[in-house]
Structure formats: structure tokens, C-alpha cells
Design a protein around this motif. Structure first.
Motif, PDB file in Angstrom:
ATOM      1  N   GLY A 112     -11.015  -3.572  -0.048  1.00  0.00           N
ATOM      2  CA  GLY A 112     -10.082  -2.476   0.145  1.00  0.00           C
ATOM      3  C   GLY A 112      -9.250  -2.222  -1.097  1.00  0.00           C
ATOM      4  O   GLY A 112      -9.402  -2.878  -2.118  1.00  0.00           O
ATOM      5  N   VAL A 113      -8.353  -1.249  -0.957  1.00  0.00           N
ATOM      6  CA  VAL A 113      -7.602  -0.812  -2.127  1.00  0.00           C
ATOM      7  C   VAL A 113      -6.664  -1.904  -2.625  1.00  0.00           C
ATOM      8  O   VAL A 113      -6.534  -2.134  -3.831  1.00  0.00           O
ATOM      9  CB  VAL A 113      -6.820   0.463  -1.772  1.00  0.00           C
ATOM     10  CG1 VAL A 113      -6.058   0.954  -2.977  1.00  0.00           C
ATOM     11  CG2 VAL A 113      -7.769   1.531  -1.284  1.00  0.00           C
ATOM     12  N   VAL A 114      -6.013  -2.595  -1.689  1.00  0.00           N
ATOM     13  CA  VAL A 114      -5.059  -3.635  -2.093  1.00  0.00           C
ATOM     14  C   VAL A 114      -5.763  -4.702  -2.913  1.00  0.00           C
ATOM     15  O   VAL A 114      -5.320  -5.096  -3.995  1.00  0.00           O
ATOM     16  CB  VAL A 114      -4.428  -4.272  -0.835  1.00  0.00           C
ATOM     17  CG1 VAL A 114      -3.389  -5.284  -1.258  1.00  0.00           C
ATOM     18  CG2 VAL A 114      -3.820  -3.212   0.048  1.00  0.00           C
ATOM     19  N   GLN A 155      -6.768  -3.506  -6.342  1.00  0.00           N
ATOM     20  CA  GLN A 155      -5.631  -3.485  -7.256  1.00  0.00           C
ATOM     21  C   GLN A 155      -5.319  -4.892  -7.744  1.00  0.00           C
ATOM     22  O   GLN A 155      -5.135  -5.130  -8.942  1.00  0.00           O
ATOM     23  CB  GLN A 155      -4.397  -2.911  -6.539  1.00  0.00           C
ATOM     24  CG  GLN A 155      -4.474  -1.415  -6.266  1.00  0.00           C
ATOM     25  CD  GLN A 155      -4.271  -0.613  -7.542  1.00  0.00           C
ATOM     26  OE1 GLN A 155      -3.685  -1.105  -8.497  1.00  0.00           O
ATOM     27  NE2 GLN A 155      -4.787   0.604  -7.560  1.00  0.00           N
ATOM     28  N   ASN A 212      -4.899   7.250  -1.447  1.00  0.00           N
ATOM     29  CA  ASN A 212      -4.887   5.794  -1.506  1.00  0.00           C
ATOM     30  C   ASN A 212      -4.088   5.193  -0.362  1.00  0.00           C
ATOM     31  O   ASN A 212      -4.488   4.197   0.235  1.00  0.00           O
ATOM     32  CB  ASN A 212      -4.264   5.325  -2.836  1.00  0.00           C
ATOM     33  CG  ASN A 212      -5.300   5.371  -3.937  1.00  0.00           C
ATOM     34  OD1 ASN A 212      -6.487   5.494  -3.653  1.00  0.00           O
ATOM     35  ND2 ASN A 212      -4.848   5.267  -5.170  1.00  0.00           N
ATOM     36  N   TRP A 213      -2.958   5.867  -0.073  1.00  0.00           N
ATOM     37  CA  TRP A 213      -2.109   5.329   0.980  1.00  0.00           C
ATOM     38  C   TRP A 213      -2.856   5.365   2.311  1.00  0.00           C
ATOM     39  O   TRP A 213      -2.799   4.421   3.099  1.00  0.00           O
ATOM     40  CB  TRP A 213      -0.824   6.171   1.058  1.00  0.00           C
ATOM     41  CG  TRP A 213       0.112   5.694   2.098  1.00  0.00           C
ATOM     42  CD1 TRP A 213       0.937   4.615   2.011  1.00  0.00           C
ATOM     43  CD2 TRP A 213       0.290   6.249   3.407  1.00  0.00           C
ATOM     44  NE1 TRP A 213       1.637   4.457   3.170  1.00  0.00           N
ATOM     45  CE2 TRP A 213       1.264   5.443   4.044  1.00  0.00           C
ATOM     46  CE3 TRP A 213      -0.259   7.326   4.078  1.00  0.00           C
ATOM     47  CZ2 TRP A 213       1.688   5.713   5.338  1.00  0.00           C
ATOM     48  CZ3 TRP A 213       0.165   7.595   5.365  1.00  0.00           C
ATOM     49  CH2 TRP A 213       1.124   6.783   5.977  1.00  0.00           C
ATOM     50  N   GLN A 255      -5.518   2.796   2.418  1.00  0.00           N
ATOM     51  CA  GLN A 255      -5.049   1.420   2.530  1.00  0.00           C
ATOM     52  C   GLN A 255      -4.823   0.996   3.966  1.00  0.00           C
ATOM     53  O   GLN A 255      -4.766  -0.183   4.267  1.00  0.00           O
ATOM     54  CB  GLN A 255      -3.746   1.266   1.752  1.00  0.00           C
ATOM     55  CG  GLN A 255      -3.971   0.917   0.303  1.00  0.00           C
ATOM     56  CD  GLN A 255      -2.671   0.792  -0.429  1.00  0.00           C
ATOM     57  OE1 GLN A 255      -1.679   0.378   0.141  1.00  0.00           O
ATOM     58  NE2 GLN A 255      -2.668   1.158  -1.695  1.00  0.00           N
ATOM     59  N   GLU A 308      -9.631   1.675   6.494  1.00  0.00           N
ATOM     60  CA  GLU A 308     -10.437   0.753   5.708  1.00  0.00           C
ATOM     61  C   GLU A 308     -11.611   0.237   6.533  1.00  0.00           C
ATOM     62  O   GLU A 308     -12.753   0.208   6.086  1.00  0.00           O
ATOM     63  CB  GLU A 308      -9.557  -0.414   5.282  1.00  0.00           C
ATOM     64  CG  GLU A 308     -10.068  -1.144   4.075  1.00  0.00           C
ATOM     65  CD  GLU A 308      -9.032  -2.143   3.618  1.00  0.00           C
ATOM     66  OE1 GLU A 308      -9.184  -3.316   3.974  1.00  0.00           O
ATOM     67  OE2 GLU A 308      -8.066  -1.750   2.932  1.00  0.00           O
TER      68      GLU A 308
END
Lengths: 405, 472
Positions: A3-5, A8, B12-13, B16, B21
Motif C-alpha cells: 500500500g501507499v504507506v 512511502q 493518495n489519501w 491509503q 487498499e
């Protein structure tokens, strides 16, 4: 996929809570997204468990695979519809373009079409295709009876091909491209060089007025064949200084007519050329005339260039990428052939091999030469036409060469 | 620019949030699972073009662009391997790229070193994918510390055989071809080991000569009349129970033939004159045995399956000295407009689907073309479950993929019994007669097609199939 977290965190090397990520932290981050430790071991375990408990366990994987099959079929179905629409769209578009930009066999019109171009390739290469149904017969070592039988269709396809090549050459002559190489996989063209020359001369005369100084002198060449520029080429009467030429900013010296070099390539100039070169080099090395260290890229380049041709600037794929027509035509040809009991192995190979996927397929084009060549193709194109040629030239003029920088 | 940035932050928010997801990842799984139902390219190559342009468009550092490119690579590798692609080849760094500004080259090298070191740290995680890393290219152009990292990563993953990742590091295809030719030349100018060292065979030449001489003497004495053709004699020798005398005499005549004329394959080269061979000079391999396959075997990608698909991003339509040799008759090349860091499953999916579509069509076509009668179980991917066998090596390098896929079935299909073939001939003849007599069949196209379909498979594999006699 993480995922994005996690992404990053991985990218910056900093965890969400601000700590610097160590090796273990990174592994922890990725763990949930990795496939199970050992697929094969897991499956055998599952199998063992299944033998104890038969009723329940199969359902889930079976359902999943059914779902996958369903989605796959749906995707393929949707894609079939999409590609049909796309092909129709492109066919219509090509039609419109070819009406908008028609050359009418007038050099002035063609020159006007390419006037705004910042550059024109010095060496243009075109991949053309013989009508698929007949190409199989000419490559396959079929018996003479079968070739006799299919003569009319063969000849028809060949005449069309020769006509196409003649047209392309004339467009090149009009745009001022001095060198053009035609790649045709089977190499039939080079067996018919005199015919090609005759039809080309005739075509040229229909483009240019017979007394014109722009009527280019023609040289047809094929690797391992002597150059063909017979005395029967059109009479080169020294024409008067024409103001028409001056208008178009052409080289105005009437003494040298523009040259047009036509090179006929076939599949045997592809990998085989390099194989032949290797054989020669090996023989030399065995006789002690050459050390393996002497084999350099420059040497190979020089030899390959001398034997066939240098790098083309622009490669245009004009072989039809549409399957439908080809399949239908070959079906027709096949019926006749099978009735006579004449199918041989080459036919299978060719029918599937005539472009096993999509649009861009080099079909065995000489590998050494395509290094930096700009490759142009019209999506779903149906054969040789002027608008495709024109779009290729426009595209080439816009392309930027960076040479690795 | 600002709007797009804000949009991306909003996106993105949303992405997330855990449900999004989860949904996204299940959709990905589903799509990949669906893709696996069709034919999958065995070897895919990527030209990762557009990192710098992406950086320029988004106003970030060039190096950052390369970093994002690396992440795109990781994503796409996951897609490929999970879908069942065996070999992925990526164009990481060209020899020509050394012309770039020094800081960029250094940064790229540093990135390669860092990423490879990270990979090496997570060796056991990489094992789960079963992928081994190989680096293709000119090693001597790489910095020592980077080379060290490369070697470590390569060694660590060498035992994995489910999938391969070829990283073309300082690579150009012309250089690869040159290297292949040079190595071939070197291989072929290395003398074969003298007969004694080629492994001990349980026969000694001297005893054979002695035997031959004794047989010659005996045949002279007996005044037997050996056949003139040794080949015919071989056949008779194997058939007859009186084995010894015949076989030995055939051997002697073969020997005599050998002595009178040197082997034909060696004729063209003065190096291989019979005197030299008898002088016990070095025996060199015959250069005429070099084929395209020989060169293929000397390429960096020697043991990889043939390249099925090449994808280049960023809208540049050139090969740029990449995989020139490998892009052969059946390689589809796809040029995409998107830049490499944006490349993901969503861009790759249409490419794969289209590839599958064409491939299925080609397969169907070839099946319709007459194979249908005899091949019932045409699995489009016969070797999907066996990762170790890429494909049967065929001596003819340019055999179409169809012949490769159907290789074993073709053999089986060749054994069509006589009865069925004659039946088909009769059918065809009847049809022809009907045609000639002017009676039009109701569905001429269909009838012909059917006939052809069933007739084709028999005739296809019988080169010496008797030609039909048309009724006069």
C-alpha cells in the motif's frame, strides 16, 4: 502490491512512526504482501489434508478458478469487440486520410505534402508482405504441380506487390529520399528484378513527364545479386533548365539526375548474414589469419554494411496487420490445395508465423541494422498506402535522437 | 501543475484507506488470476524509458525519477512473475549511457548498488518468488564496489529456477552480438581434444585394424562377392542371422571408401586436408556447422526462451540497441505512450490481453488449418506447470512457435493409418468429380473446408503423399 504507506516508508527509509527503517523493519513491512513461503510445499500439505477430509476443501480453489476463467473469457470477448471497433475505426480513418491526401501521381502534390518536414530520412526501409495465402506456397518446398496450379493467384499477388513497391519508390523519388530498402520475407522480389525494373520505369514515367530532369536514374540491388541498372532505362535527354524545379528548391543542376537506389532484402539477409560472417571469420581464425580478439563491433558493422546495407533511418511496417482478410484468403487457397492433397509442413509454419502477435513484428528483419532505426507502424493497417507513408515521414521528422544521452 | 498535485494527494489519501487498499489488491489478484487462464509470454523484455522525462514533468530530481522507476519495475515484476512469465529482461543501463552527465551516471550506479545490497539482505524473501538475478553486459565497465554488490546478489539467487530476471547493465545489443560472434570464433578455433582424451572407449584402433586385415585376408581367400553398396549391406547384415562375416566385410568396404575419399564435409577447407589429419595435427570443428542456433547459444540470453514480447515506454519507437538479435519473427513489440514510472498493471494489462488475443487467434487458426482432426488435447500452454523445461530445443531456429508447441503432437498426428487417408482421398475425388460434372454442392465453401480439414492432417505429414489423379 504494498500500500501507499508502506511504499512511502520503503522509499524514504523512514517508518510511519518516524524511526529509521532497519533491515528487519523493511521485511516486516513487506511480509503481508509476499506470496506464501513455499507454494509447492503448501500445496502438497493441502493435498495431504484433503485426503483426510474430502467433502469441504476443494470448493474454494475451484470457485476461484471458475471465476478466473469467467473473467478471462469476458476480457477476451470485450477485447474482441474492442478490436473489431478499432479496426473499423482505423479503416475509416485511413480511408479519410487517403482521400484527403491523395497523390494523384503528381510529384508537386507529394512535395507539398512533405514540405514542412524538418528532415527526411536518408535511408528508408519498408517491410511489405506478399499476400499471405500465396507466400506460404512460395516458401514451402512444394511440388511443381502445386505451383503450376496456383499460378494465377500467385502471379496476381506478385504483381500487386511489385506495383506497391513501384509506388513506394516513386513517392520516395518525389520526396527526395535517395535510398530505399524493401524487406519482403520470402525474397520473391529478387527473383523478379527485371520485371520490377520494367514496372518501376513505367510507374516513374506516369509520375514524371518523360522529358523531366527529375526522372531519377534507378539502381536496383539485392545482396549477393549483381546490381541491375540496364541500358533500357528511360532515355535521358538533357532537358532544358526548368523553372518548375527552381520553385521547389530542388537541386537545380540538370546534369545529375537524382539517384534512387532500391535494395531488396529478404529473411536470408537477417540472422543468416551474421551466421555467414561468423563462418568466414571462423575459417580465417582457424587458418591463423585472425585472432578472436580482432572481432570487433566496427569490423562486423563494416562487413554487414558492405554485404547488405547500413542502418536505415526509418523503418515503416506496411505489411497488413489485420488477420481477418488474411485468414479468409488463406482459407480459400487451402481448399484447393487440400483437395489435391498437397499440404506440406511449411504451410503450418507459415500460416501461424506470418505475425503471431499484434502490430509491430519485425518478421525476421536484419537484426544488426535496426539498432537506432525509428520504427513506424500504422495500427491495424491494411497494406501499402500513401497516407501511411506520409504519416511515417511526419513522425520521423518529429522524433528526437538522443543517442544514449 | 498544482491541481494535479492536489488531485494526486487526494487520490493518495483515498488509496491509503484500508478498504480501498484491500479492494484494489483483490482486483489485482483477480485480474492476474484471470490472465493466467490464457497463454502467457514466456519471456518479456522492458525498456524502462521515461524516468527523466517524468522527473522533469513533475519537477523532481532526475535521480528521484530513477527511484520511482525502480518502484515501477518492482510492481511490474510482481505482475509478471505472478502471471507466470519465466524470464523478464530489463534494459537498465546502456553502454551509451556512460555519455550522460557524470553525476547522473554515478547516481545510477549508486542506486544499483544500494538496491542490490538491499536485495541481498532479503535473500530469503526473494526466494519466495523463486527468481534468480542475472546481469548481462560488459562487466569491466562497472565500478568495483557495484560489481561486488552485483556478484553477491547473483550468487545469492543463483539457486532459484522458477523465474529469471535479466538485468542488462552496461549493455548494447551490438556488443552482445559481437561478443557472441567472437566467442563462437574462439570456440571453433579451439582444437577438439585428440581422440585419446575424448573419453576412453572400450575399443582400440589397433585391434580393429588387425581384425579388418584378417577379414580382408579371409574374404580374399574365400573369394566372397561383397555387395557394392555398403549401405545395403548394413541393412542385410542386421537382418541376417549370419551376422559376423557380413558385418565385418561391410566394415572393411566402408573403411576402404573412407580412405579413398576424405569426408565430404571437410572438403571445402584446406585446413582439413587428409594429410594434416593423419599428421595428428589439431582437429578443428567444422565452421559450416555454425547456425543461427549456435549464435543464439552464445548470446547472453542463451538459456532463455525466445523473446515473446518487448515493451518500450515513453512513446519512443526504436529498439535503441536492445535485444536486436532476440527480436525475431514472433516477437511482438509494443510501444507505449506512458512514462516508465507510471507503468503499472493498468498499462500492462491491455498489452497482455492483446498479446493473448493474437496468440489465441494464431493458435485457433492453425488448429482450424487441419490439425483439428488429430489433436484433441491442444493445451495452449503445454509447459506452464513445468518451470524447468522452457521448450524443446529445435535444430531449425526459425520454426514457428506453433510447430514448437505442437511438436510432440505432430509426431503423433503423423501416424495416420492408411485406411483413413484413402477414405479421405476418395471423398476428395468424389467432390472433384462432382465439381467437374457441374453439379454444384449446396455449400461449396463449407464442403471444401471440411474436406480439406480432414484431408490436410494426413497429407501434411507425408511428404511422399501420392498425388490425386483428377478424373480426366
Amino acid at each position: 502490491m504494498p500500500g501507499v504507506v508502506e511504499t512511502q516508508a520503503f522509499r524514504r527509509g523512514v517508518l510511519p512512526d518516524g524511526r529509521t527503517a532497519s533491515k528487519e523493519d523493511r521485511e516486516q513491512l513487506l511480509k503481508p504482501y509476499l506470496p506464501s513461503p513455499n507454494d509447492s510445499a503448501a500445496s502438497t500439505q493441502k493435498l495431504q489434508r484433503n485426503s483426510f477430509n474430502v467433502s469441504r476443501p476443494h470448493l474454494r480453489p475451484v470457485l476461484a478458478s471458475l471465476l478466473h476463467k469467467l473473467i478471462f473469457s469476458t476480457i477476451q470477448l470485450v477485447f474482441s469487440i474492442y478490436i473489431t471497433i478499432r479496426q473499423t475505426y482505423h479503416a475509416v480513418l485511413d480511408r479519410i486520410f487517403s482521400i484527403l491526401y491523395h497523390h494523384h501521381r503528381t510529384p508537386e502534390l507529394i512535395r507539398r505534402d512533405v514540405k514542412g518536414l524538418s528532415r527526411v530520412p536518408k535511408h528508408l526501409s519498408v517491410i511489405v508482405d506478399l499476400n499471405p495465402s500465396t507466400s506460404s506456397r512460395s516458401t514451402s518446398p512444394g511440388s511443381t504441380e502445386s505451383t503450376n496450379e496456383s499460378k494465377p493467384e500467385d502471379a496476381e499477388a506478385l504483381m500487386k506487390l511489385i506495383g506497391d513497391v513501384a509506388e513506394i519508390s516513386c513517392w520516395c523519388a518525389c520526396t527526395g529520399i535517395p535510398m530505399i530498402s524493401i524487406y519482403e520475407r520470402t525474397g520473391v522480389l529478387r527473383q523478379h528484378i527485371p520485371t520490377l525494373h520494367r514496372s518501376l520505369t513505367r510507374m516513374m514515367q506516369s509520375y514524371f513527364p518523360p522529358s523531366s530532369s527529375q526522372l531519377p536514374s534507378l539502381h536496383i540491388r539485392a545482396p549477393h545479386h549483381p546490381s541491375y541498372s540496364p541500358p533500357s532505362s528511360p532515355p535521358s535527354s538533357p532537358p532544358p533548365y526548368s523553372d518548375e524545379m527552381e520553385q521547389n528548391g530542388e537541386p537545380t543542376d540538370p546534369s545529375d539526375r537524382p539517384n534512387l537506389n532500391l535494395l531488396l532484402l529478404s529473411a536470408s539477409d537477417g540472422r543468416e548474414t551474421l551466421v555467414d560472417l561468423t563462418k568466414t571469420l571462423t575459417e580465417m581464425a582457424q587458418r591463423g589469419k585472425l585472432r578472436p580478439a580482432d572481432v570487433t563491433s566496427e569490423l562486423i558493422d563494416a562487413e554487414v554494411t558492405a554485404s547488405s546495407c547500413g542502418e536505415p533511418d526509418l523503418l515503416v511496417l506496411m505489411a497488413p496487420s489485420s488477420y481477418r482478410g488474411a485468414a479468409f484468403r488463406s482459407a480459400k487457397g487451402r481448399v484447393r490445395k487440400t483437395l489435391a492433397g498437397q499440404i506440406d509442413h511449411g504451410d503450418i509454419q507459415d500460416s501461424s508465423g506470418s505475425g503471431a502477435g499484434g502490430d509491430v513484428c519485425l518478421r525476421g528483419y536484419p537484426p544488426w541494422q535496426v539498432r537506432l532505426t525509428e520504427i513506424f507502424h500504422v495500427q491495424d493497417n491494411s497494406g501499402v498506402d500513401y497516407q501511411g507513408f506520409l504519416r511515417a515521414l511526419h513522425r520521423y521528422a518529429k522524433a528526437e535522437m538522443r543517442l544514449g544521452r | 501543475m498544482t491541481t494535479s498535485l492536489r488531485m494526486s494527494s487526494i487520490r493518495n489519501w483515498i488509496l491509503q484507506s484500508p478498504p480501498a487498499e484491500w479492494a484494489l489488491s483483490s482486483v489485482r489478484d483477480l485480474l492476474i488470476g484471470a490472465l493466467k487462464q490464457g497463454p502467457i509470454p514466456r519471456h518479456v523484455a522492458f525498456v524502462m524509458d521515461g524516468n527523466r522525462r517524468f522527473a522533469r514533468h513533475h519537477h523532481i530530481e532526475t535521480v528521484e525519477g530513477h527511484n520511482l522507476g525502480f518502484e515501477a519495475l518492482a510492481r511490474i515484476l510482481e505482475v509478471c512473475y505472478r502471471a507466470g512469465v519465466r524470464v523478464v529482461t530489463i534494459y537498465a543501463f546502456s553502454i551509451e549511457n556512460f555519455k550522460r552527465p557524470k553525476y547522473e551516471v554515478d547516481a545510477l550506479m549508486e542506486m544499483a548498488r544500494v538496491k542490490l545490497t538491499q536485495l541481498a539482505q532479503h535473500g530469503e524473501l526473494l526466494d519466495r518468488y523463486g527468481a534468480s538475478i542475472r546481469v548481462l553486459g560488459q562487466r569491466h565497465l562497472i565500478r568495483a564496489d557495484v560489481l561486488e554488490a552485483i556478484d553477491e546478489a547473483v550468487n545469492l539467487t543463483a539457486h532459484n529456477d522458477r523465474a529469471v530476471l535479466n538485468v542488462c547493465f552496461p549493455y548494447t545489443s551490438r556488443d552482445e552480438i559481437t561478443t557472441a560472434i567472437r566467442n563462437t570464433v574462439a570456440d571453433y578455433s579451439r582444437p577438439l581434444p585428440p581422440p585419446g582424451e575424448r573419453g576412453s572407449r572400450p575399443f582400440s584402433e589397433s585391434s580393429i585394424t588387425r581384425n579388418i586385415n584378417s577379414t580382408r585376408l579371409s574374404t580374399l581367400r574365400e573369394e566372397a562377392s561383397p555387395d557394392t553398396l555398403p549401405a545395403a549391406e548394413h541393412v542385410s547384415a542386421s537382418a541376417e542371422p549370419n551376422f559376423t562375416s557380413h558385418s565385418t566385410s561391410s566394415l572393411s568396404s566402408a573403411e576402404a571408401l573412407e580412405a579413398s575419399s576424405p569426408p565430404t564435409s571437410h572438403l571445402h577447407s584446406p585446413e582439413f586436408s587428409p594429410q594434416k589429419v593423419s599428421n595428428n595435427a589439431a582437429i578443428l570443428p567444422d565452421p559450416e556447422t555454425i547456425t543461427a542456433q549456435t549464435l543464439t547459444d552464445h548470446m547472453f540470453t542463451a538459456d532463455c526462451p525466445p523473446l515473446d514480447l518487448l515493451v518500450r515506454t515513453s512513446g519512443v519507437e526504436r529498439l535503441s540497441d536492445f535485444m536486436l538479435w532476440q527480436c525475431h519473427e514472433h516477437t511482438s513489440i509494443v510501444f507505449l505512450k506512458c512514462l516508465w514510472p507510471e507503468f503499472d498493471l493498468w498499462q500492462f494489462l491491455p498489452v497482455l490481453v492483446e498479446w493473448q488475443w493474437w496468440r489465441r487467434r494464431a493458435l485457433q487458426k492453425s488448429v482450424v488449418e487441419g490439425l483439428k482432426g488429430d489433436i484433441h488435447h491442444h493445451n495452449e500452454q503445454p509447459e506452464r506447470d513445468s518451470p524447468h523445461r522452457y521448450e524443446p530445443r529445435v535444430s531449425q531456429p526459425d520454426t514457428s512457435f506453433c510447430a514448437i508447441v505442437y511438436g510432440h503432437e505432430l509426431v503423433a498426428a503423423g501416424e495416420v493409418d492408411e485406411r483413413r487417408r484413402s477414405e479421405r482421398q476418395d471423398n476428395a475425388q468424389r467432390y472433384l468429380a462432382a465439381l467437374e460434372s457441374g453439379a454444384q454442392p449446396l455449400f461449396p465453401h463449407r464442403a471444401g473446408n471440411d474436406d480439406g480439414r480432414r484431408d490436410g492432417d494426413g497429407a501434411r505429414h507425408q511428404a511422399t503423399h501420392p498425388r490425386l489423379d483428377r478424373p480426366a
